[in-house]
Design an enzyme around this catalytic site. Structure first.
Site, PDB file in Angstrom:
ATOM      1  N   LYS A   1      18.809  34.247   2.626  1.00 51.32           N
ATOM      2  CA  LYS A   1      17.530  34.154   1.924  1.00 51.32           C
ATOM      3  C   LYS A   1      17.095  35.558   1.557  1.00 51.32           C
ATOM      4  O   LYS A   1      17.438  36.519   2.256  1.00 51.32           O
ATOM      5  CB  LYS A   1      16.457  33.524   2.823  1.00 51.32           C
ATOM      6  CG  LYS A   1      15.294  32.942   2.051  1.00 51.32           C
ATOM      7  CD  LYS A   1      15.655  31.606   1.453  1.00 51.32           C
ATOM      8  CE  LYS A   1      14.550  30.981   0.671  1.00 51.32           C
ATOM      9  NZ  LYS A   1      14.866  29.604   0.282  1.00 51.32           N
TER      10      LYS A   1
HETATM   11  P1  NAD Z   1       6.943  27.289  -7.063  1.00 46.85           P
HETATM   12  O1  NAD Z   1       6.578  28.708  -6.973  1.00 46.85           O
HETATM   13  O2  NAD Z   1       7.564  26.762  -8.303  1.00 46.85           O
HETATM   14  O3  NAD Z   1       5.669  26.380  -6.732  1.00 46.85           O
HETATM   15  C1  NAD Z   1       4.905  26.549  -5.566  1.00 46.85           C
HETATM   16  C2  NAD Z   1       3.681  25.656  -5.667  1.00 46.85           C
HETATM   17  O4  NAD Z   1       2.952  25.750  -4.439  1.00 46.85           O
HETATM   18  C3  NAD Z   1       2.718  26.071  -6.779  1.00 46.85           C
HETATM   19  O5  NAD Z   1       2.172  24.920  -7.384  1.00 46.85           O
HETATM   20  C4  NAD Z   1       1.622  26.826  -6.014  1.00 46.85           C
HETATM   21  O6  NAD Z   1       0.383  26.828  -6.677  1.00 46.85           O
HETATM   22  C5  NAD Z   1       1.587  26.007  -4.738  1.00 46.85           C
HETATM   23  N1  NAD Z   1       0.935  26.718  -3.639  1.00 46.85           N
HETATM   24  C6  NAD Z   1       1.098  28.010  -3.272  1.00 46.85           C
HETATM   25  N2  NAD Z   1       0.259  28.318  -2.269  1.00 46.85           N
HETATM   26  C7  NAD Z   1      -0.446  27.191  -1.995  1.00 46.85           C
HETATM   27  C8  NAD Z   1      -1.456  26.860  -1.071  1.00 46.85           C
HETATM   28  N3  NAD Z   1      -1.941  27.775  -0.228  1.00 46.85           N
HETATM   29  N4  NAD Z   1      -1.950  25.601  -1.085  1.00 46.85           N
HETATM   30  C9  NAD Z   1      -1.494  24.677  -1.943  1.00 46.85           C
HETATM   31  N5  NAD Z   1      -0.522  24.926  -2.833  1.00 46.85           N
HETATM   32  C10 NAD Z   1      -0.009  26.159  -2.863  1.00 46.85           C
HETATM   33  O7  NAD Z   1       7.901  27.020  -5.789  1.00 46.85           O
HETATM   34  P2  NAD Z   1       8.980  25.873  -5.607  1.00 46.85           P
HETATM   35  O8  NAD Z   1      10.282  26.385  -6.088  1.00 46.85           O
HETATM   36  O9  NAD Z   1       8.449  24.589  -6.108  1.00 46.85           O
HETATM   37  O10 NAD Z   1       9.081  25.831  -4.010  1.00 46.85           O
HETATM   38  C11 NAD Z   1       8.177  25.094  -3.216  1.00 46.85           C
HETATM   39  C12 NAD Z   1       8.758  24.899  -1.832  1.00 46.85           C
HETATM   40  O11 NAD Z   1      10.025  24.241  -1.921  1.00 46.85           O
HETATM   41  C13 NAD Z   1       9.022  26.205  -1.063  1.00 46.85           C
HETATM   42  O12 NAD Z   1       8.794  25.968   0.304  1.00 46.85           O
HETATM   43  C14 NAD Z   1      10.501  26.438  -1.304  1.00 46.85           C
HETATM   44  O13 NAD Z   1      11.091  27.220  -0.287  1.00 46.85           O
HETATM   45  C15 NAD Z   1      11.029  25.015  -1.282  1.00 46.85           C
HETATM   46  N6  NAD Z   1      12.301  24.843  -1.970  1.00 46.85           N
HETATM   47  C16 NAD Z   1      12.459  25.154  -3.299  1.00 46.85           C
HETATM   48  C17 NAD Z   1      13.701  24.935  -3.911  1.00 46.85           C
HETATM   49  C18 NAD Z   1      13.910  25.193  -5.385  1.00 46.85           C
HETATM   50  O14 NAD Z   1      14.983  24.826  -5.902  1.00 46.85           O
HETATM   51  N7  NAD Z   1      12.971  25.754  -6.114  1.00 46.85           N
HETATM   52  C19 NAD Z   1      14.770  24.430  -3.173  1.00 46.85           C
HETATM   53  C20 NAD Z   1      14.590  24.105  -1.835  1.00 46.85           C
HETATM   54  C21 NAD Z   1      13.343  24.313  -1.248  1.00 46.85           C
END
Ligand code: NAD
Length: 411
Positions: free
Chosen positions: A102
């Site tokens: 990571k």
């Molecule tokens: P992103 O940056 O596209 O979206 C994050 C979202 O969370 C946004 O809508 C943001 O406004 C919201 N957010 C941030 N802080 C917040 C808070 N305090 N309260 C409520 N909402 C809040 O990120 P993503 O890629 O969608 O990732 C989200 C989660 O999924 C993370 O934990 C990430 O590790 C996990 N994840 C992502 C992927 C991927 O392919 N993108 C894969 C596996 C896991």
């Protein structure tokens, strides 16, 4: 509780079931390499700004290190270390030939221009380009990063090592990415949720879902589940949260967010609620799809959903998990629930190496096949050993990594 302590507890539960020796536990828990670098850039104003970037390469017993790159102000070594270990177990649960890693930069992307973010990304590559690459460690998008940033990574890496599209995944489709990667994590969350409902004997149409987070994962999860006739009754992001008992219109939410830089604030199709109200919503399924550590000892008792799908990484702390376990709340763990992303990243990497591109149908079909297999294995293990889905998923993942370690030879 520190994030690393939480995942350590989950690991230990599985290690006890697997009867792993103390030495093997230590070997599997310790990261192979941890790097911290300084990232200085010139801001658009001409001012100097400095950031700290991390890359933790946890384990490569089953293949090259693999894991996302996060841009968030709270990124620190403990968080990156935890997320790297989760990647090791996750790639093993879905049986893709990778280890776990990571990366992260402690930065709030919303406070910087696109050009400034490009400078940060390129300088980060300058600092670590010798430590990653197609056969070594392959980054991908995570919270705060997106496909465009992955294009900058590939481009900057190429300046040192030549054309190497497989050095990073999650790239734009027009720049060596593949159709279906961007949606894959959310699609996987949705399809695994349906498999779980079916195993639990629930009917799907009308199932009420609350989703925290409306970024890459949250939006695609919402779209997939609405298409499957579920009702998305609440959605929230960092700016606002909304509720509509009759169901929010996901396409309207997407249209709204698109015109406001991805923010939900100001949406008119639902009642404004707080983040705490969203987590405690009267619904059938709660999907945390934003930050880690959002369900804790302090708020777990208020959660009313009988099913929690961990779309985010590490959203449930161990005290909350114990309470959910004790009262029969079913938790589909992150290392399975959001593994669709890394699975599609594997497809992208394979195609980059072959200079070939599959169509979207093949990507979706293969994704569904791999996730269905992993789900069944975790479900069977959970039933046969009488353990939670989380412990079963850890047993499957940790067991595979342990076996590969022994097969590869330690001496
Ligand atoms: P992103 O940056 O596209 O979206 C994050 C979202 O969370 C946004 O809508 C943001 O406004 C919201 N957010 C941030 N802080 C917040 C808070 N305090 N309260 C409520 N909402 C809040 O990120 P993503 O890629 O969608 O990732 C989200 C989660 O999924 C993370 O934990 C990430 O590790 C996990 N994840 C992502 C992927 C991927 O392919 N993108 C894969 C596996 C896991």
């Amino acid at each position: 509780m520190r994030a690393s302590e939480a995942t350590r507890m989950y690991f230990d539960r599985a290690a006890d079931q697997l009867d792993l020796s103390d030495n093997m536990r230590r070997l599997l828990l310790t990261a192979k390499r941890e790097v911290q670098v300084q990232i200085p850039i010139e801001r658009d104003s001409g001012e100097l700004a400095t950031f700290i970037g991390y890359r933790v390469q946890h384990n490569d017993a089953r293949g090259p290190f693999k894991g996302g790159l996060r841009y968030h102000p709270q990124v620190d070594l403990d968080e990156v270390r935890t997320l790297a270990a989760l990647m090791t177990w996750k790639t093993a649960v879905v049986n893709v030939p990778y280890g776990g890693a990571k990366g992260g930069v402690a930065i709030d992307p919303a406070q910087f221009s696109l050009r400034e973010l490009e400078r940060v990304t390129r300088r980060f590559v300058d600092a670590i380009h010798d430590l990653f690459g197609p056969d070594v460690d392959i980054p991908a998008p995570d919270m705060g990063t997106n496909a465009d940033m992955m294009a900058w990574i590939m481009n900057q890496y190429g300046k040192y090592h030549g054309f190497s599209p497989a050095c990073v995944t999650g790239k734009p489709v027009e720049y060596h990415g593949i159709p279906g990667r961007e949606e894959a994590t959310g699609r996987g969350v949705g399809s695994l949720a349906l498999k779980l409902f079916s195993r639990l004997g629930r009917t799907i149409p009308g199932t009420r879902i609350a989703i925290q987070g409306f970024g890459n994962v949250g939006t695609h999860t919402a779209k997939f589940l609405q298409d499957a006739e579920c009702r998305i009754v609440a959605v929230g992001d960092a700016t606002a949260a909304f509720h509509n008992a009759a169901g929010l219109d996901v396409l309207e939410l997407l249209r709204h967010a698109r015109t406001r830089g991805g923010r939900l604030e100001g949406f008119a199709g639902g009642d404004r609620i707080t983040n705490a109200e969203l987590l405690a919503m009267d619904c059938d399924v709660l999907v945390p799809a934003a930050l880690g550590g959002v369900l804790t000892a302090a708020n777990a008792a208020a959660v009313r959903a009988p099913i929690i799908i961990e779309a985010a990484n590490a959203p449930v702390e161990p005290e909350a998990d114990a309470l959910f376990d004790a009262r029969g709340t079913v938790v589909l763990p992150d290392i399975l629930a959001n593994a669709g992303g890394v699975t599609a990243s594997w497809f992208e990497w394979v195609q980059n190496r072959q200079h070939y591109q599959w169509g979207i149908n093949r990507v979706r079909q293969e994704l569904d096949r791999i996730l269905a297999e992993a789900f069944e294995q975790v479900w069977q293990l959970s039933t046969s050993r009488g353990v939670s889905l989380r412990t079963a998923a850890y047993m499957l993942g940790v067991g595979r990594v342990g076996r590969a370690t022994v097969l590869g030879g330690i001496a």
